[in-house]
Design a protein around this motif. Structure first.
Motif, PDB file in Angstrom:
ATOM      1  N   THR A 135     106.201  70.816  19.206  1.00 44.69           N
ATOM      2  CA  THR A 135     106.458  69.914  20.341  1.00 44.69           C
ATOM      3  C   THR A 135     106.558  68.474  19.847  1.00 44.69           C
ATOM      4  O   THR A 135     105.572  67.934  19.315  1.00 44.69           O
ATOM      5  N   ARG A 165     106.154  75.046  21.746  1.00 38.04           N
ATOM      6  CA  ARG A 165     106.176  76.127  20.747  1.00 38.04           C
ATOM      7  C   ARG A 165     105.288  75.788  19.551  1.00 38.04           C
ATOM      8  O   ARG A 165     105.234  74.637  19.111  1.00 38.04           O
ATOM      9  N   GLY A 166     104.633  76.807  19.028  1.00 31.53           N
ATOM     10  CA  GLY A 166     103.799  76.593  17.854  1.00 31.53           C
ATOM     11  C   GLY A 166     102.873  77.767  17.621  1.00 31.53           C
ATOM     12  O   GLY A 166     103.059  78.846  18.192  1.00 31.53           O
ATOM     13  N   LEU A 185      94.831  74.120  23.983  1.00 30.51           N
ATOM     14  CA  LEU A 185      94.196  73.367  22.886  1.00 30.51           C
ATOM     15  C   LEU A 185      92.673  73.502  22.863  1.00 30.51           C
ATOM     16  O   LEU A 185      92.093  73.743  21.792  1.00 30.51           O
ATOM     17  N   ASN A 188      99.237  67.522  16.549  1.00 31.89           N
ATOM     18  CA  ASN A 188      99.404  68.741  15.753  1.00 31.89           C
ATOM     19  C   ASN A 188     100.850  68.972  15.298  1.00 31.89           C
ATOM     20  O   ASN A 188     101.167  70.036  14.772  1.00 31.89           O
ATOM     21  N   TRP A 202      98.554  78.887  16.200  1.00 32.55           N
ATOM     22  CA  TRP A 202      97.234  78.606  15.628  1.00 32.55           C
ATOM     23  C   TRP A 202      96.986  79.667  14.573  1.00 32.55           C
ATOM     24  O   TRP A 202      97.324  80.841  14.770  1.00 32.55           O
ATOM     25  N   ASN A 226     101.810  63.932  19.838  1.00 34.13           N
ATOM     26  CA  ASN A 226     101.261  65.256  19.571  1.00 34.13           C
ATOM     27  C   ASN A 226     100.561  65.229  18.215  1.00 34.13           C
ATOM     28  O   ASN A 226     101.215  65.165  17.174  1.00 34.13           O
ATOM     29  N   VAL A 246      96.093  74.182  14.369  1.00 35.03           N
ATOM     30  CA  VAL A 246      97.252  74.329  15.258  1.00 35.03           C
ATOM     31  C   VAL A 246      98.462  73.704  14.581  1.00 35.03           C
ATOM     32  O   VAL A 246      98.396  72.567  14.089  1.00 35.03           O
ATOM     33  N   HIS A 247      99.561  74.446  14.532  1.00 32.93           N
ATOM     34  CA  HIS A 247     100.833  73.937  14.008  1.00 32.93           C
ATOM     35  C   HIS A 247     101.806  73.890  15.183  1.00 32.93           C
ATOM     36  O   HIS A 247     102.216  74.936  15.694  1.00 32.93           O
ATOM     37  N   SER A 248     102.150  72.699  15.627  1.00 31.92           N
ATOM     38  CA  SER A 248     102.988  72.565  16.828  1.00 31.92           C
ATOM     39  C   SER A 248     104.367  72.006  16.502  1.00 31.92           C
ATOM     40  O   SER A 248     104.527  71.179  15.603  1.00 31.92           O
ATOM     41  N   GLU A 258     100.760  74.442  26.553  1.00 34.37           N
ATOM     42  CA  GLU A 258     100.254  74.156  25.205  1.00 34.37           C
ATOM     43  C   GLU A 258      98.968  73.340  25.279  1.00 34.37           C
ATOM     44  O   GLU A 258      97.985  73.641  24.594  1.00 34.37           O
TER      45      GLU A 258
END
Length: 325
Positions: A123, A173-174, A105, A134, A176, A132, A119-121, A101
């Motif tokens: 983690t 996991r996530g 970035l 995001n 963009w 984190n 970015v939608h994360s 991940e």
């Protein structure tokens, strides 16, 4: 032990379609005696000697579904990709998932310079590397899932569980998504990356061409190299997705073929056309109450990208002839 991990999902789940996943890009050659037979049988290569070719050239083709009497359709084209230098998701440790991940970035930043985006994360944190920035809330995650922008909780999938692909959820996991909402990249799903374009429209080439531009942009970013195999093209975790790694789909209304409330008849009609049928929310989901289904060409390997989008257009045309017969 690695080979057992490759077939564990089939041992644990007898109803599994293929029952195997690669754990590293090298597994397809390392365990070639097994995988080659599975791959060529599944993808219909009786010669045993085909090699995959990549080609996005459409030569001025016109794939506007308005010519087929269709209005705007929900269109989506996606590819699965994995990077050189990392294990495939089934063998990734929690640390490697977070490292992947973080590796992506700067790439997302470069994509943002061209298309904006965020970015939608999922983690929770990056361990020794700290917080984190995001990280999204559970409510935001559910909102993205409902909008088909993010993937569902993988820990609920017995096939991915057995393969180790859903391990360490939700670390690494996530997604963009671009400002125009059309371009999306999932990270940490069945493949390290699922890169897609989706839009409501009538010209299939709009999403197809935009996806190709996106891939070309990503491949030019320093340190990003997609894993490929000399025989099977782009490497994916599941042998069913090898080659193009592509799924090109549209949502179409076929109320006559779904008049019993199921997609059973639609599947019978679509199979000879080389089309797969799913519910509107993806695999193992129900069809729309108005008879809307998701259709896509089944072929992924030993077929060119340009041929897949052509087959989708031809499939819509033939399916509509049957629907209105």
């Amino acid at each position: 032990m690695t080979f057992y991990k490759c077939v564990k999902t089939g041992v644990d789940n007898p109803d599994s379609g293929l029952g195997c996943y690669a754990m590293t890009p090298q597994d397809y050659s390392k365990f070639g005696g097994f995988f080659d037979k599975v791959i060529r049988d599944y993808h219909g290569d009786e010669s045993g000697s085909k090699k995959h070719e990549t080609d996005w050239t459409t030569d001025g083709a016109d794939y506007d579904v308005r010519k087929l009497g269709q209005e705007e359709l929900s269109m989506r084209v996606r590819v699965g990709r994995n990077l050189v230098g990392f294990n495939l998701p089934g063998k990734m440790s929690k640390e490697e998932r977070m490292s992947f991940e973080q590796k992506m970035l700067p790439a997302f930043e470069q994509l943002g310079q061209k298309w904006g985006g965020k970015v939608h994360s999922l983690t929770p944190d990056f361990g020794d590397s700290g917080a984190n920035p995001n990280l999204i809330s559970p409510e935001k995650y559910q909102e993205l899932v409902d909008a088909h922008v993010m993937f569902k909780d993988m820990a609920a999938d017995p096939y991915l569980n057995s393969a180790g692909i859903s391990d360490d959820w939700p670390y690494g996991r996530g997604c963009w998504q671009s400002d125009d909402k059309m371009r999306i990249i999932w990270f940490g799903e069945e493949d390290q990356l699922r890169i897609m374009c989706m839009k409501k429209g009538s010209n299939l080439l709009e999403v197809f061409t935009n996806l190709n531009q996106m891939l070309e942009t990503i491949e030019q970013i320093d340190g990003i190299e997609f894993a490929k195999d000399d025989n099977y093209g782009y490497v994916t975790s599941c042998p069913s997705n090898l080659g193009t790694g592509m799924r090109a789909s549209v949502h179409v209304k076929i109320p006559n073929l779904t008049s019993d409330g199921t997609d059973k008849k639609a599947k019978e009609v679509c199979k000879p056309l080389g089309l797969s049928v799913r519910g509107t929310g993806g695999e193992h989901t129900p069809i729309g109450t108005d008879g809307t289904v998701d259709i896509s060409p089944s072929a992924r390997l030993f077929i060119k990208e340009s041929e897949i989008i052509g087959k989708l257009y031809e499939g819509i045309e033939k399916l509509m002839e049957i629907e209105h017969a």
